[in-house]
Motif scaffolding. Structure first.
Motif, PDB file in Angstrom:
ATOM      1  N   THR A 129      29.030  33.715  40.458  1.00  7.06           N
ATOM      2  CA  THR A 129      29.651  32.420  40.737  1.00  7.06           C
ATOM      3  C   THR A 129      28.844  31.278  40.127  1.00  7.06           C
ATOM      4  OG1 THR A 129      30.530  33.282  42.832  1.00  7.06           O
ATOM      5  CG2 THR A 129      30.460  30.885  42.564  1.00  7.06           C
ATOM      6  N   PHE A 145      35.561  30.050  41.292  1.00  2.03           N
ATOM      7  CA  PHE A 145      36.214  29.944  42.605  1.00  2.03           C
ATOM      8  C   PHE A 145      36.842  31.275  42.999  1.00  2.03           C
ATOM      9  CE2 PHE A 145      40.057  29.074  45.124  1.00  2.03           C
ATOM     10  CZ  PHE A 145      39.487  28.424  46.216  1.00  2.03           C
ATOM     11  N   ARG A 150      34.224  33.886  44.102  1.00  2.00           N
ATOM     12  CA  ARG A 150      33.711  33.593  45.446  1.00  2.00           C
ATOM     13  C   ARG A 150      34.698  34.038  46.517  1.00  2.00           C
ATOM     14  NH1 ARG A 150      28.826  32.982  47.785  1.00  2.00           N
ATOM     15  NH2 ARG A 150      29.007  31.754  49.697  1.00  2.00           N
ATOM     16  N   ARG A 151      35.997  33.908  46.251  1.00  4.28           N
ATOM     17  CA  ARG A 151      37.012  34.232  47.238  1.00  4.28           C
ATOM     18  C   ARG A 151      37.411  35.706  47.235  1.00  4.28           C
ATOM     19  NH1 ARG A 151      40.187  30.070  49.211  1.00  4.28           N
ATOM     20  NH2 ARG A 151      41.072  31.762  50.463  1.00  4.28           N
ATOM     21  N   THR A 152      37.252  36.394  46.112  1.00  2.00           N
ATOM     22  CA  THR A 152      37.843  37.727  45.952  1.00  2.00           C
ATOM     23  C   THR A 152      36.850  38.867  46.067  1.00  2.00           C
ATOM     24  OG1 THR A 152      39.493  36.755  44.469  1.00  2.00           O
ATOM     25  CG2 THR A 152      39.262  39.154  44.418  1.00  2.00           C
TER      26      THR A 152
END
Length: 402
Positions: A77, A176, A179-181
């Motif tokens: 990230t 992004f 970080r989310r997946t």
């Protein structure tokens, strides 16, 4: 046993690899336009190309080992954000020096590719590791070849700066998404950073497997660099006189070959690494018989490009599978050291191609590319027994912090 990656996560990591390498290679199709806009002389144009490569080589040594110490999801990230920053600086640069600094910054953190591969290897079950690495590293070749096409088109239709604005935006979006997946990659307490760096030299010189695979990569990517650094020369010359957009479209042939080698990871899972390496290097060497005909046949050239890029990707995936299997506890450091050979080989191919072309035209460059392939094959044959039976290593480990 690791649970492995979902299909969505594999696609995301492949996209990370494709976009992260784009700033390093995206300047090549628009080099002349960028140099004129930035007020650089003809002799200084090479620094725009070299900046990203120099940053990348520094990142392999200084940043990739961090993946053996910290959560790789956080590193991926953060590095994507910094690649975006470097690309953005390049896009808005008022002068050549600022653009060179931006490209160096983007290249430095573009080694997020190697941290991504190490993350994938660490979270994949042993039986699926090769297939996963093959799918993800196909994104690297897709990025290297695809950005040449996209940059050529954008540079001709809009402006060279748009290329880097697009790259910056894509890196921010991917940061992004990562970080989310992705799942966290929690690291257990390990070596100090200084001890990790000091052990890299011993790792390269003391690990025969890493050294042999590194030498194979050196010659492999010298041959690859000979093709892609010099291909524009015969295509822009008589009898073709092609423009940058048309030349960039030849990347489609390379992309076809590289993606066709995605099965190399599955072959590696079946224990066929050594065999795949040898016949792929033989194919690569033979492909130059076709590529060398670029002066009179574009169809033979396209066929040769497909074969060469297929062979390069097959060997590259097999080598990374072999090394991460042999050194699962230091996969980031091993991949970083291996990729340093890759970077040096690519630079050698780029530098020597123009000299060969100036001496004997494209046939001389083709002989050079074939010679690099043959040297890689020789190294692979001599080290075949070692490559067939990888074993985890316990020696040369850096001191563990208490």
């Amino acid at each position: 046993m690791p649970a492995g990656l979902t299909r969505r996560q594999r696609v995301l990591l492949a996209l990370v690899c494709a976009v992260a390498v784009a700033p390093v290679y995206g300047i090549q199709p628009v080099l002349r336009a960028a140099g004129q806009d930035l007020g650089l002389t003809e002799g200084a144009l090479g620094w725009l190309v070299a900046a990203g490569q120099i940053g990348y080589l520094a990142g392999l040594v200084l940043l990739v080992p961090l993946g053996d110490l910290f959560d790789r999801r956080k590193l991926i990230t953060a590095h994507l954000v910094l690649v975006a920053a470097g690309a953005a600086v390049t896009a808005v640069a008022p002068a050549g020096g600022v653009a060179i600094a931006g490209l160096a910054l983007a290249g430095l953190f573009a080694v997020v590719v190697q941290i991504t591969v190490a993350y994938a290897a660490a979270v994949s079950p042993a039986a699926e590791r090769g297939r996963t690495i093959g799918a993800i590293t196909s994104g690297v070749v897709a990025g290297i070849l695809g950005v040449r096409m996209v940059a050529g088109v954008l540079g001709e239709l809009a402006n060279w700066r748009v290329v880097y604005l697009v790259i910056a935006g894509l890196c921010a979006v991917l940061a992004f998404a990562v970080r989310r997946t992705l799942d966290a990659d929690v690291r257990s307490p390990g070596a100090r950073y200084g001890a990790m760096l000091s052990s890299l030299g011993r790792l390269v010189t003391g690990d025969r497997l890493l050294l042999s695979r590194g030498l194979v990569a050196f010659f492999l990517f010298a041959s690859f660099g000979t093709l892609w650094s010099g291909l524009a020369l015969p295509l822009a010359d008589a009898p073709w006189h092609l423009g940058t957009t048309a030349i960039g479209l030849f990347g489609l042939a390379g992309l076809t070959g590289a993606l066709g080698a995605a099965r190399a990871g599955q072959w590696a899972d079946r224990g066929l690494v050594s065999r795949v390496t040898c016949w792929s290097l033989a194919l690569l060497t033979a492909s130059w018989l076709l590529i060398g005909q670029a002066g009179w046949s574009l169809w033979l050239l396209i066929a040769g490009i497909i074969v060469l890029d297929f062979a390069v990707q097959a060997v590259h995936v097999s080598s990374q599978h072999l090394l991460t299997t042999a050194r699962p506890d230091r996969s980031s450091s091993v991949i970083g050291a291996y990729m340093a050979f890759y970077s040096l080989g690519s630079a050698l191919g780029a530098v020597t191609t123009t000299s060969a072309y100036s001496i004997g035209g494209w046939p001389a460059a083709a002989v050079l590319g074939a010679a690099y392939g043959a040297l890689g094959l020789l190294v692979a044959v001599l080290s075949r027994r070692l490559a067939t039976h990888p074993r985890p290593h316990a020696e040369d480990q850096p001191a563990v912090s208490r």
